[in-house]
Structure formats: structure tokens, C-alpha cells
Scaffold this active site. Structure first.
Site, PDB file in Angstrom:
ATOM      1  N   HIS B 446      -8.861   2.060   0.120  1.00 11.96           N
ATOM      2  CA  HIS B 446      -8.004   2.155   1.070  1.00 11.96           C
ATOM      3  C   HIS B 446      -6.680   3.440   0.552  1.00 11.96           C
ATOM      4  O   HIS B 446      -6.080   3.809   1.097  1.00 11.96           O
ATOM      5  CB  HIS B 446      -7.040   1.112   1.593  1.00 11.96           C
ATOM      6  CG  HIS B 446      -6.731   1.485   2.871  1.00 11.96           C
ATOM      7  ND1 HIS B 446      -6.678   2.706   3.767  1.00 11.96           N
ATOM      8  CD2 HIS B 446      -6.602   0.507   3.985  1.00 11.96           C
ATOM      9  CE1 HIS B 446      -6.439   2.364   5.042  1.00 11.96           C
ATOM     10  NE2 HIS B 446      -6.150   1.167   5.229  1.00 11.96           N
ATOM     11  N   ASP B 450      -9.124   6.307   4.770  1.00 10.67           N
ATOM     12  CA  ASP B 450      -8.660   5.684   5.982  1.00 10.67           C
ATOM     13  C   ASP B 450      -9.681   4.991   7.008  1.00 10.67           C
ATOM     14  O   ASP B 450     -10.852   5.401   6.947  1.00 10.67           O
ATOM     15  CB  ASP B 450      -7.679   6.583   6.667  1.00 10.67           C
ATOM     16  CG  ASP B 450      -8.164   8.002   7.099  1.00 10.67           C
ATOM     17  OD1 ASP B 450      -7.660   8.996   7.385  1.00 10.67           O
ATOM     18  OD2 ASP B 450      -9.618   7.771   7.637  1.00 10.67           O
TER      19      ASP B 450
END
Lengths: 373, 476
Positions: B446, B450
């Protein structure tokens, strides 16, 4: 002509094998001849273990006949790295087994027959067994010049070894087994029994190399089956029993309860490699890197097949010190095994800094280390 | 139960031995039937020098090769003590006594001499007399029974302590099933026999265990044993579990995994899952399987999954990237070296197929075959195991639907594929049809990836697999 696996015989054997205490209901007094239907070296060695542990040899001795598909068998206290070319074995898919008896390393294939003489410890007598074999061979081919040496080898023409011997004694039973070269692949034999590993120092039992010859080369009409039969015939004469060979299946758990566990144990890494007596390696890696060749001294102690101590003498800063110590720390305690080292080294590489130069040095070093195994 | 009169038992005589230990009946004596052997007087707690016995063939010295025990260990009679070697013969030396090892007279590779002490054993106080030879002749009983025993060819092995116990309880040793080595009768066997006969609750012996179901002796259908077993008296005895914890050091490959996985979990993972309708792919593979076989290659579903992933990575190259240690730079890798998680004896290894972006589905299948056979033989090389940029884990071959895979550094994404299940689904016309559904679970880093990117990649990958013909359009 002799190999008749009648149901009756299987049952007879099943009684004999399963009820050592209940006495013998079979008519084969004094001795029993059995032959394995399997060519799997581990299964056949397991049968030896089973008979040694479970059969009452007091009233009845046993002769076990067996042959294996290509395999190298080392003695109980030997060092496989010292005895054979493990790389070649892996490449050619030749199995490696460690037997429970002493002695040296042998190459097995279907052209090599194995004979095991089971007796009580008191009746353990290797010379007698070998004389029996020689008598059988001479009866088959009187012109063969064969004799038994005081090292329990059988020589052909006074010079070529055609049989080697080993034995196991324990508790109340004993066995003596020997090989007999009929028509084995001598090319493969000599290439696999030559160790490429340098710098090994150990107190493991060393093998005594000898010139070998196949009986087939002396007389092309001979086959393994003929030899097995001749020996069985002589054995049955000497023990006054029917000339009858009972076939057994080493995978039959009903006939030989517990045999599959014995087979599995013989295949474990802990047995085959882990039982190697402590040894050390002191050698030099010649690593070709870019335009030069690096000489890197390596010293390792290996105990129970695992690396106890590891020293690699790299030029300063060739690898970042933190990485070097990480490598040594990981190697310490790990198996002295190429697969283990490869997976260990490649896994560790994931947490190394991303630097192509570093990665190629790391891979080079690890590949060279793996060549020692 | 056979009743033995104590009088007949005590009609046997001892030959030159003295007893210092605990015996209930002072008139108790043993007989020596077949072989004469010396019994040496041994008092409890005394240290005995166990000598190396005769090996046979006139051998006088051997080399000690391995010790099975060390100083301070407890041994029982017939336990293995060490392995010695002499002239191609390997000999297992077993203990003659119950007790504790107090001294080893030799180290590994020393020469040991026959007739000289091998180890010092402190005799177990509770076990009583130990003789120097195995007691192999038949137990004390009346003369006719003894002859009967010989005719049957019966050999009962039991230690003197066990024989005493049998005698005290008026038990004929021939009635007992021996569960020790060589069908030896152990103390537990006597206790078990007694429990069955009297239905009594006996105090558990120090080594009480769950009686193992099938030992070698129990497969023998001999008559005397059947007689003993016909009484199915339920015995209520406290069940004692004697399993022990086993501690092993973490070494080698496992140690490396510890390090890698610890580093992996420092990456902030997020997950994204979906289900893929593989009905069309299943059919396509069925059609192509035979063609691949004719070229000598086994075709599974993985080559399709891998190629589709590579096509997807062309559109979303950030999933094939690497973040440096300081999170300062992202490197977009040009090669799609797609790793395939493999389960081997060693554990999890991840070889990768190099440059999938320029490989055909068939090329990938051939390469997978090669990696799989090397993997199962334990012969994968360093180049096969390094350089991966993206990983797929087909855990579905073992089982499972959704998973939470862990990213393998220095990569930034991984996908876990569940098993293919046949389930009902609705088609465009609203009809129910049989669909072959597989679940996929993605994990991504992350810090640089995304959710939207992951979702779009997954949708593209999914569309290629649900409609394999569309892969043809974009195939490079």
C-alpha cells in the site's frame, strides 16, 4: 525352474516369519531361502533389518537373495562425500543408501547380485559362507579361477574382485552379506565411485578401491539368474533342505509387519547423510569474477551432516560485513546439502539491498559453496 | 490361570551366587538349564563395569564408532549402548543391565578391547539381580512342563526381575505375550495379563503408557496367546499419556524464511479478492491438452494465469516494481519474472519463469514442467530461484477459496488462487447454468499501490481468463 511362488510357499513363509515363538509348522527344517521381488534398494535393506530384528534364527537360518536397480550403497560408518560423486548420482538419478553393516562402498545394479546369510551370533561364520559361494560357482563353471582372500573378498583370476563382504551383529542375530558381480555396468561403477570432493578430513571408514571384473566377461553364457540358482542349490544341499526359493514382496505389511516404517527410515536424510561421522573440509574456491580469479579459502566442520563451523576467507569488503555474517550464521546449523543451501541463500537474498553487483557476487559465492556439497 | 505351587518353584537351585538384594523368600533359587553361565553377585546401587563381550571369529579389538547413550543416561537391559566396527562388521552392543551410565571408557574412534570394560553402569536399586548373560532358558516350572516347552520350541526371554514377578503371581511365562524386543516379556506384560485375569485395578507402573495397538508379536496367531485373550474384561485403568514435547533448533532454510517473512510483514499489505468464471478456459484447456502432450508438455491452468498476469502487468507496470529500502525510489522492472509458489519437502520455494512478456503459453508450460521436476528432485539452481518480480500462488491445488497471501520482498504484489469449484450462476438471459468458479486473493504494497490500481489490474486479468479469445487480441 526354481522360482515357484506357490501360494502354499507364501503361507509357509508367512507362518515362519510371523510366528517365531510358535515354532515352525513348515517342513523346511534347518534353513530357508528367500528372494525379493523388488529392485528397490531401500525396500531390500529394510527386509534385512526386519529379518535381523524379528526372526528366530536359532533353529532355522536364512539365505536372502536380492538385486537392485542402480544405487550406491555406503557402509554404516562411511562418508558419502568421500566415497562417491554425489553430483553425478543426482544427475543420473542413482539412489544413495546407507546400510547397517560395516565395510566399504559398492555400486549396485541388476547385474550385481546380493546374498545375505542370516544366522545366530554364535553361528556367524563368514569364511564358510564365502566358501559356499565359491563351491557353487565352481560347480556351475569348473574352469573359473576364483578364491576367497583373507579380507573376505572373492577374486577372479587372482586379481579381479568380484565380491565384497560386510556384516552386522547385534543382540542375538547376525548377518553376513556379500555382492557378486555378474554383469554390472563397469563404466558407471567407476565414474560414480570416484569422489570429486577435495580437502575432506575424516575418520570415516575408507573404501579400499580394487580392480573389478564381471563374471560375464569371463564367460558370456553366465547370467544373474544362473548364479542365484547355483548358490541356492549349494545352500540347500549344505543345509539339507528342499532346493526351493520363496519369493517375498518387501512392501507386504501383512507378511512383514512394520517393514514400511523400516523402509522409510532408511530413506531419511538423517540416516543417509546425518549418520556421517564428523568430518572437516579445508579447501579453496577459485571464483572467476569479472576479469580476475579469486582464491577463497573455506574451512568447515560437519557433524551429523550439518555445518557446525563455517569460515569463508573473502577479500575484505567483497561482501558487506553484515551480509557476510548473516550468511555464515544461516549456514551454521543447516544441512550440508546443495538444495538446502540454495534455498537458504536465495531466500536470504530477498532481504539484501537491491544492488545488481551485490546480488551477482552473492550468487557466485553461494554457487561455489554449493559445489562443495 | 495356571496355579503354581510355591514349593515346586523353589525346588530349583542356585549355582555359586550370593544375593544381597531384596528377596521375599529366602529359599528362592534359580535353575540353570541349558547353558552354564556365571552369575555375579551384584548389590543395588553398585557400579558395575560392563565389559565388551566376544564378537566372534577370534576378534580381540574393535573401533568404537558411535555412542547411543551418554554419561548420566538411564538404560534398560537390551537397550543399544554403542556401535563398534571390526573388519567390515558393524556390531551393536546392547546393555546387560538396568541402570544409569556413569562412565564411558572410550571416545569415538578409539580402539576397544574384548574383555575390557566398555562402560560403567550404576545398577538400578529396584531391579535386583543382574546376570552377565542373557537369561534365555525356560523359566522355573515342573519337569514335564519344561519338556513340553522344549518340544514346542519355545523360547521365552525375560529379565530375572520379570521372572520373579511372574513367579510371585503364579503366572506361567509361556502364557504371556511378550511385547519387548525379540518378543521379550516385560514387566508391563505381566501387569497387563494380571489385570485381564483378575479385573483388578493395578497401580500404574512407572513407565505406564497407552498399550500400543499392534506390535509385531500380536500379529502372530499362536494358540497359547489366543487362550489368554478370550476374556474381554474391561479394565479401568487411568490412561496415562507419555508423549513428550520435542524442541529443535530453527536452522538453515527455516532460519532464512524467518528473516524474510519478518521483513515481509513490515510491508503495509492490503487485500483485494474476486471470483473468476473459468468455464470457457476449462473447455479451452481440454482442447489444447492433447496438442501439448504430443509435444511432450503437460498443460495445466497455470500457464494461462501467468500469461494473463503478464499482459495485465504491461498495462499496470507498478505491480511489477520494487521499492528500495529507504522508500526513496521505485524501480519499474522490465522483465516479468513471474514466480510460482511450490510446495516441496523442504517447505515453500518460489522458482520463477523468466521474461514471461516474450513467452507463449506453451513456452511457459514447458518451463513450468522443467521447474516442477527440478523442484521435486530438490535440484533447483540459484538462477531459477532469484530475480522474481511478481508471484502467483496456486494454493487451490491443495484446497481453499480465499486467502491472505504475504508479499515476497523485494516484490510489491502477490496473488493466491483458490480451487476451481462448480457452482450455479445466472447468465445474461437470467438462466441458471453450471459455472466453474475460482477465487483470487491479491495482496499489494500500500505504500506505492492503491486499491483502484489493484482492482483494475484484477479486472483486466479476469476478463482475459473469462474470455480467452480476448487474450489473442493483446498477445505479444
Amino acid at each position: 525352474m526354481v522360482l515357484q511362488p506357490s501360494l502354499k510357499n507364501c503361507l509357509r513363509l508367512s507362518c515362519a516369519l510371523r510366528t517365531p515363538k510358535a515354532g515352525f509348522k513348515s517342513t523346511a527344517r534347518g534353513a530357508l531361502i528367500i528372494q525379493s521381488v523388488s529392485n528397490d534398494v531401500y525396500q531390500n535393506l529394510a527386509v534385512e533389518d526386519w529379518i535381523h530384528d524379528h526372526m528366530d534364527l536359532e533353529k532355522r537360518q536364512v539365505l536372502f537373495l536380492w538385486r537392485n536397480s542402480p544405487a550406491v550403497v555406503i557402509g554404516r560408518h562411511q562418508n558419502p562425500w568421500q566415497e562417491c560423486n554425489l553430483r553425478l548420482l543426482r544427475q543420473k538419478n542413482i539412489k544413495l543408501a546407507r546400510r547397517r553393516s560395516g565395510g566399504g562402498t559398492v555400486y549396485h545394479d541388476l547385474g550385481n547380485i546380493n546374498l545375505t546369510f542370516f544366522t545366530t551370533r554364535k553361528k556367524y561364520e563368514r569364511m564358510e559362507n564365502l566358501k559356499l559361494v565359491v563351491k557353487a560357482l565352481k560347480a556351475l563353471r569348473p574352469q573359473l579361477d576364483i578364491h576367497v582372500t583373507d579380507r573376505y573378498d572373492i577374486l577372479l583370476d587372482r586379481h579381479y574382485k568380484i565380491s565384497g563382504t560386510a556384516a552386522k551383529l547385534g543382540g542375538t542375530s547376525a548377518y553376513h552379506h556379500c555382492t557378486l558381480l555378474c554383469n554390472a555396468d563397469k563404466c558407471v561403477l567407476s565414474s560414480v565411485l570416484k569422489s570429486p570432493y577435495k580437502g575432506l578430513k575424516s575418520n570415516a571408514t575408507p573404501s579400499v578401491p580394487a580392480a573389478v571384473k564381471n563374471l560375464f566377461e569371463e564367460d558370456p553364457t553366465l547370467t544373474s539368474e544362473m548364479l542365484l540358482d547355483a548358490i541356492a542349490k549349494e545352500y540347500s544341499t549344505q543345509h539339507q533342505i528342499d532346493h526351493h526359493i520363496t519369493l517375498i514382496n518387501p512392501a507386504d505389511e501383512t507378511l512383514l509387519p512394520g517393514i514400511n516404517n523400516k523402509t522409510k527410515e532408511l530413506q531419511t536424510w538423517e540416516w543417509v547423510y546425518g549418520k556421517t561421522p564428523k568430518f572437516s573440509i579445508s579447501t579453496c574456491l577459485n571464483m572467476a569474477y569479472k576479469d580476475s580469479v579469486l582464491d577463497v579459502k573455506v574451512n568447515m566442520d560437519v557433524k551429523h551432516g550439518r555445518i557446525e563451523v563455517c569460515n569463508i576467507d573473502l577479500p575484505e569488503q567483497w561482501l558487506p560485513p553484515a551480509l557476510y555474517s548473516e550468511l555464515v550464521k544461516s549456514l551454521t546449523g543447516s544441512k550440508f546439502c546443495p538444495n538446502e543451501t540454495t534455498t537458504l541463500a536465495t531466500t536470504l537474498l530477498r532481504v539484501c539491498p537491491h544492488d545488481d553487483e551485490l546480488h551477482s557476487r552473492w550468487n557466485l559465492l553461494c554457487e561455489n559453496m554449493i559445489m562443495l556439497m | 490361570v495356571c496355579i503354581h505351587r510355591v514349593r515346586s518353584c523353589s525346588s530349583i537351585r542356585v549355582i555359586k551366587s550370593k544375593y544381597v538384594c531384596v528377596f521375599d523368600k529366602s529359599a528362592l533359587k534359580f535353575s540353570h538349564q541349558q547353558r552354564l553361565f556365571r552369575t555375579s553377585a551384584v548389590s543395588c546401587g553398585q557400579i558395575v563395569q560392563f565389559k565388551l563381550s566376544d564378537i566372534g571369529e577370534g576378534i580381540t579389538e574393535v573401533t568404537v564408532k558411535e555412542w547411543y547413550i551418554k554419561e548420566g543416561d538411564s538404560v534398560s537391559q537390551f537397550d543399544s549402548i554403542c556401535e563398534v566396527q571390526s573388519d567390515k562388521a558393524s556390531v551393536t552392543i546392547t546393555s546387560r543391565y538396568d541402570g544409569v551410565i556413569r562412565k564411558l571408557h572410550y571416545s569415538i574412534d578409539d580402539i576397544a578391547f574384548v574383555g575390557k570394560p566398555l562402560v560403567d553402569i550404576e545398577i538400578d536399586a529396584s531391579k535386583g539381580v543382574a546376570s552377565e548373560e542373557d537369561v534365555v532358558e525356560t523359566p522355573p516350572m515342573s519337569h514335564e512342563e519344561h519338556t513340553h516347552q522344549e518340544i514346542k520350541g519355545h523360547k521365552t526371554l525375560a529379565t530375572p526381575a520379570v521372572r520373579r514377578l511372574a513367579m510371585e503371581n503364579n503366572i506361567k511365562l509361556s502364557e504371556i505375550v511378550g511385547t519387548g524386543k525379540d518378543n521379550r516379556i516385560l514387566k508391563e506384560d505381566i501387569l497387563n495379563y494380571l489385570a485381564k485375569q483378575t479385573g483388578a485395578i493395578l497401580p500404574p507402573s512407572p513407565k505406564a503408557e497407552i498399550v500400543p495397538p499392534l506390535r509385531k508379536s500380536e500379529t502372530a496367531p499362536a494358540a497359547p496367546k489366543d487362550k489368554a485373550r478370550k476374556i474381554p474384561v474391561p479394565v479401568s485403568r487411568p490412561i496415562v499419556f507419555s508423549g513428550k514435547d520435542k524442541t529443535e533448533p530453527v536452522t538453515g532454510f527455516q532460519k532464512a524464511m524467518v528473516k524474510t517473512m519478518s521483513a515481509a510483514l513490515k510491508i503495509p499489505h492490503f487485500g483485494y479478492c474476486d471470483e473468476i468464471d473459468l468455464t470457457q478456459l476449462v473447455q479451452l484447456r481440454e482442447e489444447l491438452k492433447a496438442l501439448a502432450e504430443s509435444r511432450g508438455v503437460k498443460l495445466s491452468f497455470m500457464p494461462f494465469f501467468i500469461k494473463a498476469a503478464s499482459l495485465g502487468l504491461l498495462q499496470y507496470p507498478i505491480l511489477n516494481a520494487s521499492l528500495d529500502e529507504n522508500c526513496q525510489n521505485v524501480t519499474y522492472k522490465a522483465s516479468h519474472n513471474i514466480g510460482v509458489a511450490m510446495d516441496t519437502e523442504q517447505g515453500l520455494i518460489v522458482p520463477n519463469v523468466k521474461n514471461v512478456q516474450v513467452c507463449s503459453v506453451f513456452d511457459i508450460a514447458a518451463e513450468l514442467n522443467r521447474l516442477q521436476s527440478l523442484g521435486s528432485a530438490g535440484q533447483l539452481g540459484t538462477s531459477d530461484l532469484t530475480g522474481g518480480t511478481f508471484t502467483l500462488s496456486n494454493i487451490g491445488t491443495i484446497g481453499g477459496t480465499y486467502a491472505k497471501p504475504v508479499i515476497l520482498p523485494p516484490e510489491v504484489a502477490i496473488g493466491a488462487l483458490g480451487k476451481i469449484q462448480v457452482v450455479p450462476r445466472f447468465n445474461g438471459k437470467g438462466e441458471v447454468f453450471k459455472a466453474q468458479i475460482m477465487n483470487v486473493s491479491w495482496s499489494a504494497d500500500h505504500r506505492i499501490i492503491d486499491g483502484a490500481t489493484m482492482a483494475r489490474f484484477s479486472n483486466l486479468w479476469k476478463s482475459y481468463l473469462e474470455n480467452p479469445a480476448s487474450m489473442l487480441l493483446d498477445l505479444k
